[in-house]
Design a protein around this motif. Sequence first.
Motif, PDB file in Angstrom:
ATOM      1  N   ILE A   1       0.857  -1.191   0.000  1.00  0.00           N
ATOM      2  CA  ILE A   1       0.000   0.000   0.000  1.00  0.00           C
ATOM      3  C   ILE A   1       0.888   1.236   0.000  1.00  0.00           C
ATOM      4  N   THR A   2       0.678   2.093  -0.997  1.00  0.00           N
ATOM      5  CA  THR A   2       1.464   3.325  -1.081  1.00  0.00           C
ATOM      6  C   THR A   2       0.659   4.556  -0.665  1.00  0.00           C
ATOM      7  N   HIS A   3      -0.665   4.495  -0.825  1.00  0.00           N
ATOM      8  CA  HIS A   3      -1.534   5.612  -0.457  1.00  0.00           C
ATOM      9  C   HIS A   3      -2.858   5.062   0.064  1.00  0.00           C
ATOM     10  N   GLU A   4      -3.447   5.811   0.983  1.00  0.00           N
ATOM     11  CA  GLU A   4      -4.746   5.450   1.550  1.00  0.00           C
ATOM     12  C   GLU A   4      -5.626   6.692   1.561  1.00  0.00           C
ATOM     13  N   PHE A   5      -6.873   6.541   1.113  1.00  0.00           N
ATOM     14  CA  PHE A   5      -7.807   7.661   1.049  1.00  0.00           C
ATOM     15  C   PHE A   5      -9.121   7.308   1.733  1.00  0.00           C
TER      16      PHE A   5
ATOM     17  N   GLY B   1     -14.643  13.387  -7.378  1.00  0.00           N
ATOM     18  CA  GLY B   1     -14.527  14.341  -6.292  1.00  0.00           C
ATOM     19  C   GLY B   1     -15.897  14.800  -5.838  1.00  0.00           C
ATOM     20  N   LEU B   2     -15.921  15.893  -5.124  1.00  0.00           N
ATOM     21  CA  LEU B   2     -17.178  16.423  -4.602  1.00  0.00           C
ATOM     22  C   LEU B   2     -18.029  17.005  -5.733  1.00  0.00           C
ATOM     23  N   ARG B   3     -19.313  17.120  -5.456  1.00  0.00           N
ATOM     24  CA  ARG B   3     -20.240  17.722  -6.430  1.00  0.00           C
ATOM     25  C   ARG B   3     -19.812  19.174  -6.663  1.00  0.00           C
TER      26      ARG B   3
ATOM     27  N   LEU C   1     -14.125  10.862  -3.413  1.00  0.00           N
ATOM     28  CA  LEU C   1     -12.939  11.353  -2.708  1.00  0.00           C
ATOM     29  C   LEU C   1     -13.085  12.864  -2.520  1.00  0.00           C
ATOM     30  N   SER C   2     -12.302  13.432  -1.637  1.00  0.00           N
ATOM     31  CA  SER C   2     -12.231  14.890  -1.579  1.00  0.00           C
ATOM     32  C   SER C   2     -11.567  15.363  -2.876  1.00  0.00           C
ATOM     33  N   ASN C   3     -11.745  16.612  -3.231  1.00  0.00           N
ATOM     34  CA  ASN C   3     -11.149  17.120  -4.468  1.00  0.00           C
ATOM     35  C   ASN C   3      -9.622  17.036  -4.438  1.00  0.00           C
ATOM     36  N   GLN C   4      -9.044  17.332  -3.302  1.00  0.00           N
ATOM     37  CA  GLN C   4      -7.580  17.246  -3.171  1.00  0.00           C
ATOM     38  C   GLN C   4      -7.123  15.797  -3.356  1.00  0.00           C
ATOM     39  N   ASP C   5      -7.824  14.861  -2.731  1.00  0.00           N
ATOM     40  CA  ASP C   5      -7.476  13.452  -2.891  1.00  0.00           C
ATOM     41  C   ASP C   5      -7.697  12.985  -4.330  1.00  0.00           C
TER      42      ASP C   5
END
Length: 157
Positions: free
Chosen positions: A39-43, A111-113, A135-139
């Motif tokens: 695992i390299t990233h987790e969201f 991402g978000l609406r 996901l969040s927009n940043q994620d």
Amino acid sequence: MKKLLLLLTLAPFAVYSAVDLVKVDKSKRRLYLIENERITHEFRIALGKQPKGHKSEQGDQRTPEGRYYLQFILEDSEFYRSIHISYPSLDDRLGAMIFNRDPGGNIKIHGLRNGENRPAQFVQSFDWTNGCIALSNQDMDTFLSLVKEGTPIDIEW
């Protein structure tokens, strides 16, 4: 020889995307990027309003389960950036056909609406999609910078 030296000099600065699997654990509301079984990233994710169980028909507000593939990126939709998931598979279509149902489709990671004014941390604290993975927009920006079209995605409870 000069080309080899140049390559070795630039190698530490090169950015390689080697994500070979996306894994979604619906029960934990987590999406993982995996490279060489690590695992390299987790969201943190939000799911459909009825997250438990496999999507069986249009409108059931479930997120599908199984092995799918990331297909194509959309920059212009009602959500901040998205990538399409290959649902429904042939098995999904056949299963729905047996019960005379429409399996639905248009499942994405997004991402978000657009126009969402509430903080991402709040929005992501509950399941709000119609079956997609949010996901969040940043994620979402991070996610899209690390994965490629064609990457397998395993979605499970």
